[in-house]
Motif scaffolding. Sequence first.
Motif, short mmCIF file in Angstrom:
data_model
loop_
_atom_site.label_atom_id
_atom_site.label_comp_id
_atom_site.label_asym_id
_atom_site.label_seq_id
_atom_site.Cartn_x
_atom_site.Cartn_y
_atom_site.Cartn_z
N VAL A 258 24.62 -30.90 -32.59
CA VAL A 258 23.29 -30.55 -32.09
C VAL A 258 23.38 -30.34 -30.58
O VAL A 258 23.75 -31.25 -29.85
N GLY A 259 23.05 -29.11 -30.15
CA GLY A 259 23.06 -28.79 -28.73
C GLY A 259 24.20 -27.85 -28.37
O GLY A 259 25.36 -28.10 -28.69
N ALA A 260 23.83 -26.75 -27.71
CA ALA A 260 24.84 -25.76 -27.29
C ALA A 260 24.95 -25.71 -25.77
O ALA A 260 24.99 -24.65 -25.16
N GLY A 261 24.96 -26.90 -25.15
CA GLY A 261 25.31 -27.00 -23.73
C GLY A 261 26.83 -27.08 -23.64
O GLY A 261 27.53 -26.93 -24.65
N PRO A 262 27.36 -27.34 -22.44
CA PRO A 262 28.83 -27.39 -22.31
C PRO A 262 29.49 -28.43 -23.21
O PRO A 262 30.60 -28.20 -23.70
N LEU B 131 19.38 -23.87 -16.03
CA LEU B 131 18.61 -24.26 -14.85
C LEU B 131 19.51 -24.26 -13.61
O LEU B 131 19.14 -23.80 -12.54
N ALA B 132 20.71 -24.81 -13.82
CA ALA B 132 21.64 -24.98 -12.69
C ALA B 132 21.99 -23.65 -12.03
O ALA B 132 22.30 -23.61 -10.84
N LYS B 133 21.93 -22.56 -12.79
CA LYS B 133 22.36 -21.26 -12.24
C LYS B 133 21.27 -20.59 -11.39
O LYS B 133 21.50 -19.55 -10.78
N GLU C 278 16.88 -39.00 -28.61
CA GLU C 278 15.98 -39.61 -29.61
C GLU C 278 16.56 -39.46 -31.02
O GLU C 278 16.33 -40.31 -31.88
N LEU C 279 17.31 -38.39 -31.24
CA LEU C 279 17.84 -38.13 -32.59
C LEU C 279 18.81 -39.21 -33.05
O LEU C 279 18.97 -39.44 -34.24
N GLU C 280 19.45 -39.90 -32.09
CA GLU C 280 20.48 -40.87 -32.45
C GLU C 280 19.93 -41.94 -33.39
O GLU C 280 20.51 -42.24 -34.43
C1 LIG Z 1 19.37 -28.15 -11.82
C2 LIG Z 1 20.70 -28.66 -12.26
C3 LIG Z 1 21.83 -28.35 -11.54
C4 LIG Z 1 23.08 -28.81 -11.94
N1 LIG Z 1 24.17 -28.45 -11.20
C5 LIG Z 1 25.40 -28.87 -11.59
C6 LIG Z 1 26.55 -28.51 -10.86
O1 LIG Z 1 26.46 -27.81 -9.84
N2 LIG Z 1 27.76 -28.95 -11.29
C7 LIG Z 1 27.88 -29.72 -12.39
O2 LIG Z 1 29.01 -30.10 -12.75
N3 LIG Z 1 26.80 -30.10 -13.11
C8 LIG Z 1 25.56 -29.69 -12.75
N4 LIG Z 1 24.46 -30.07 -13.45
C9 LIG Z 1 24.64 -30.99 -14.61
C10 LIG Z 1 25.09 -30.24 -15.86
O3 LIG Z 1 24.26 -29.11 -16.08
C11 LIG Z 1 25.03 -31.18 -17.06
O4 LIG Z 1 25.81 -32.33 -16.79
C12 LIG Z 1 25.54 -30.52 -18.32
O5 LIG Z 1 24.82 -29.33 -18.60
C13 LIG Z 1 25.45 -31.49 -19.50
O6 LIG Z 1 25.88 -30.82 -20.63
P1 LIG Z 1 25.44 -31.27 -22.10
O7 LIG Z 1 26.03 -30.27 -23.02
O8 LIG Z 1 25.73 -32.69 -22.30
O9 LIG Z 1 23.84 -31.17 -22.15
P2 LIG Z 1 22.81 -29.94 -21.83
O10 LIG Z 1 23.42 -28.96 -20.90
O11 LIG Z 1 21.56 -30.61 -21.44
O12 LIG Z 1 22.64 -29.27 -23.26
C14 LIG Z 1 21.94 -29.90 -24.31
C15 LIG Z 1 21.45 -28.84 -25.29
O13 LIG Z 1 20.92 -29.49 -26.44
C16 LIG Z 1 19.77 -28.76 -26.90
N5 LIG Z 1 18.97 -29.68 -27.73
C17 LIG Z 1 18.44 -30.88 -27.38
N6 LIG Z 1 17.79 -31.45 -28.43
C18 LIG Z 1 17.91 -30.57 -29.45
C19 LIG Z 1 17.45 -30.58 -30.82
N7 LIG Z 1 16.76 -31.61 -31.33
N8 LIG Z 1 17.75 -29.52 -31.60
C20 LIG Z 1 18.46 -28.48 -31.12
N9 LIG Z 1 18.91 -28.42 -29.82
C21 LIG Z 1 18.65 -29.44 -29.03
C22 LIG Z 1 19.11 -28.34 -25.59
O14 LIG Z 1 18.25 -27.24 -25.81
C23 LIG Z 1 20.33 -27.96 -24.74
O15 LIG Z 1 20.68 -26.60 -24.89
C24 LIG Z 1 23.19 -29.62 -13.09
C25 LIG Z 1 22.05 -29.93 -13.83
C26 LIG Z 1 20.81 -29.46 -13.43
C27 LIG Z 1 19.58 -29.80 -14.25
#
Ligand SMILES: Cc1cc2nc3c(=O)[nH]c(=O)nc-3n(C[C@H](O)[C@H](O)[C@H](O)COP(=O)(O)OP(=O)(O)OC[C@H]3O[C@@H](n4cnc5c(N)ncnc54)[C@H](O)[C@@H]3O)c2cc1C
Length: 333
Positions: free
Chosen positions: A76-80, A111-113, A294-296
Motif C-alpha cells: 500500500v503506497g507508491a512513494g519511494p 510536494l517536495a518537488k 492507521e491501516l496497520e
Molecule cells: C515538503 C517536503 C520536502 C521534502 N524534501 C525532502 C528532501 O529534500 N530530501 C529527502 O530525502 N526527503 C525529503 N522529504 C521526505 C520524503 O519525501 C519522505 O521521507 C518520503 O517521501 C517517504 O517515502 P514513503 O514512501 O515512506 O512515503 P510517502 O512518500 O508519504 O508515500 C506514501 C504513499 O502512500 C499513499 N497512501 C497512503 N495511505 C494509502 C491508502 N490507504 N491507500 C492507498 N494509498 C495510500 C499516499 O498517497 C502516498 O503516495 C520531504 C518531504 C516533504 C513533505
Amino acid sequence: MGRPFLSDPAWVNKAEEGRSEDIQRCICCLRCMEYFQDHIMNGKPVGCAVNPRACRESEMMDAAPKNGGHRQIVIVGAGPAGLTAAKELAARDFKVTVLERQEEPGGQLLLAKMPPLKEKIAWPAETLARQALQEGAEIRYHVDATKEMINSYQPYAVILATGGEAVAPAIPGSDAENVVTVTPILMGEKKYQGKEIAVIGSGMTGLETAELLQIQGNRVTIIEMADKIAPGAYPVNADDVIGRLKKGGARFMPGRKLERISSNQLHLSRKDGVMESIATDATVLSIGVRSRNELEKEVSGCCDRLYVIGDAKKPGRIGDATRSAFEVARKIQ
Ligand SMILES: Cc1cc2nc3c(=O)[nH]c(=O)nc-3n(C[C@H](O)[C@H](O)[C@H](O)COP(=O)(O)OP(=O)(O)OC[C@H]3O[C@@H](n4cnc5c(N)ncnc54)[C@H](O)[C@@H]3O)c2cc1C
Ligand code: SF4
C-alpha cells in the motif's frame, strides 16, 4: 560523475545501450556526503538515498534470490518506499500489486518537488515506478486500500508504505482560516501574493516553502524555537536556501516559540521569558511530519507477514524510506 555512479553504477552501460530512462539519476540531495561525514570515523561505507545497494554491493550479491514463485504481495503506497519494495520483490518473481490512492507515483515527493530548484527530487519515483512495472509489478492508482480489499488478494505478505503527513499542532488560534500547514501551499491550493507571511519551523521543508512564498511575491518571516535556524539540517543544503532567502529580504527569528495566534498576531515566547508579538497576514506551520499508518491496526492479524516501512514506520527522508523497503524486500522468503 562521482555521485551519479553512486546512484547507479550501471550508468554508462545503460547510456550506451540507449536506456537513459532506466538510469537511477542522482538527485543532488547530498545525503551521501552526510553518510560520509557520519561514517568516516567508524569504518562504515558511504550510502546513497536512491540506491540502497550503494557501497554494499558485494554484501548484496546473494540478497535477491529469485524464489518468489509468483506468491502475491500487496503493497500500500507508491512513494519511494512502496516503489522500492515493489521493484525488488517483483525482480525476485513475487506477484506484486501496489495500491495507491493518488493518480501518480511519488507520495510526498510530489510536494517536495514544488519549491524552487527542487524538481530533481521527484526523479526517483519516476524511475522506480518504471522499473517496478518492467519487473512485472502492477500499480493500481486511485485506490484507497482497505482491509477488505487487501484481504481479497489473499496475500502471502502485506507491506504498508503509507507514508506521512504534516503535523498540525493544537496551538490556540491555529484553527483560523489563515493558518495552514505547508501542504496546501506546496500543492498550490492556497496562494498568497504581496502578504506578510510567518513560517513556523526552519527545517529544510520550512525554509524551502518560505522560498516558494517569497518568489510568489510575499515577505516572509521564519520563526524557529531552537537558538539557530535550520537545526539538524545538513549545513550545505541549509546555507544555500538561507542565502537566497536573505537576498530576497526574509527575516529570521530563532529562539522564539509560538504560543498562540490571535487575529493576525503571533504571540511568541523567548527563553528569557519575554513575550513578543508580530503581525502577519498568514501563518504557515512547518513543524514536522507524523506517520500515517492507521491501516496497520486494521489489517494486523489478517496476514502472517505484515511489514510497515518508510515514513509510515518512522518519518525520515528518501534514503531512510528506500533502505527500510530494501531490507524488508530482502527479508521476505
Ligand atoms: C515538503 C517536503 C520536502 C521534502 N524534501 C525532502 C528532501 O529534500 N530530501 C529527502 O530525502 N526527503 C525529503 N522529504 C521526505 C520524503 O519525501 C519522505 O521521507 C518520503 O517521501 C517517504 O517515502 P514513503 O514512501 O515512506 O512515503 P510517502 O512518500 O508519504 O508515500 C506514501 C504513499 O502512500 C499513499 N497512501 C497512503 N495511505 C494509502 C491508502 N490507504 N491507500 C492507498 N494509498 C495510500 C499516499 O498517497 C502516498 O503516495 C520531504 C518531504 C516533504 C513533505
Ligand atoms: S545520496 Fe543524493 S547526492 Fe548522493 S549520490 Fe545519492 S542521489 Fe546523489
